[in-house]
Motif scaffolding. Structure first.
Motif: not given
Length: 186
Positions: A9-21, A26-31, A166-175
């Motif tokens: 998997p690519t780095r983006l796929d792995i990031a999507r997996h982390h975001v999904e967890q 729904t949020i992971a699909k928009r990453l 904006d909010d979801a991106t901020r939470r993503l970066h905080e994580a």
């Protein structure tokens, strides 16, 4: 997607997996990533449409109010048809330019209502002075583009601005998920 020729998997796929967890599917699909590799969450389709519609409505209201003011100011003196046509054209183009002046941070009325922000595709930075042009594109040129598509036309080009949640991106970066290159491949 996989890394070319490896089946991994690519780095983006792995990031999507982390975001999904962490945030759900729904949020992971928009990453997605900006051109510089920074991760962001895009808004959903209905959210984008609502933000655009709100900005378009503000444009129509301001242009209409300016047209009424023009009509009231010139009611006692005759004005040529060409001068009136140029004034209306100026209002249709000038209104979004002035509207964009006030929202260089990417948060027009539509974005404020929907919790989104218009940013540069290159790096997610502020629009700054280009907000005027962005607002003209959103409120005048985009409806013309839709009309061209409906009537069978096509258009090519590339994006230089994009909306983010904006909010979801901020939470993503905080994580701790800020950049594609910080994701370790298995």
């Amino acid at each position: 997607m996989t890394v070319a020729g490896t089946g991994r998997p690519t780095r983006l796929d792995i990031a999507r997996h982390h975001v999904e967890q962490a945030f759900g599917p729904t949020i992971a699909k928009r990453l997605d990533t900006f051109d510089d590799g920074t991760l962001y969450i895009g808004p959903g389709g209905w959210t984008r449409l609502l933000a655009w519609f709100a900005d378009f409505l503000v444009h129509v209201l301001f242009a209409g109010a300016a047209f009424v003011a023009f009509a009231v100011a010139t009611r006692s003196s005759p004005i040529s048809d060409s001068a009136a046509a140029l004034t209306v054209l100026g209002l249709l183009i000038g209104t979004p330019l002035v509207y964009g002046l006030f929202f260089g941070n990417g948060r027009g009325v539509g974005a404020a209502l929907t919790g989104t922000r218009l940013v540069r595709v290159k790096n997610g930075g502020r629009l700054g002075a280009s907000a005027c042009w962005a607002m003209l594109v959103r409120t005048v040129l985009f409806p013309l583009l839709l009309l061209a598509f409906v009537t069978g036309g096509t258009a090519e080009g590339s994006l230089s601005r994009i909306s983010i949640d904006d909010d979801a991106t901020r939470r993503l970066h905080e994580a701790g998920l800020r950049h594609r290159d910080s994701i370790r491949l298995y």
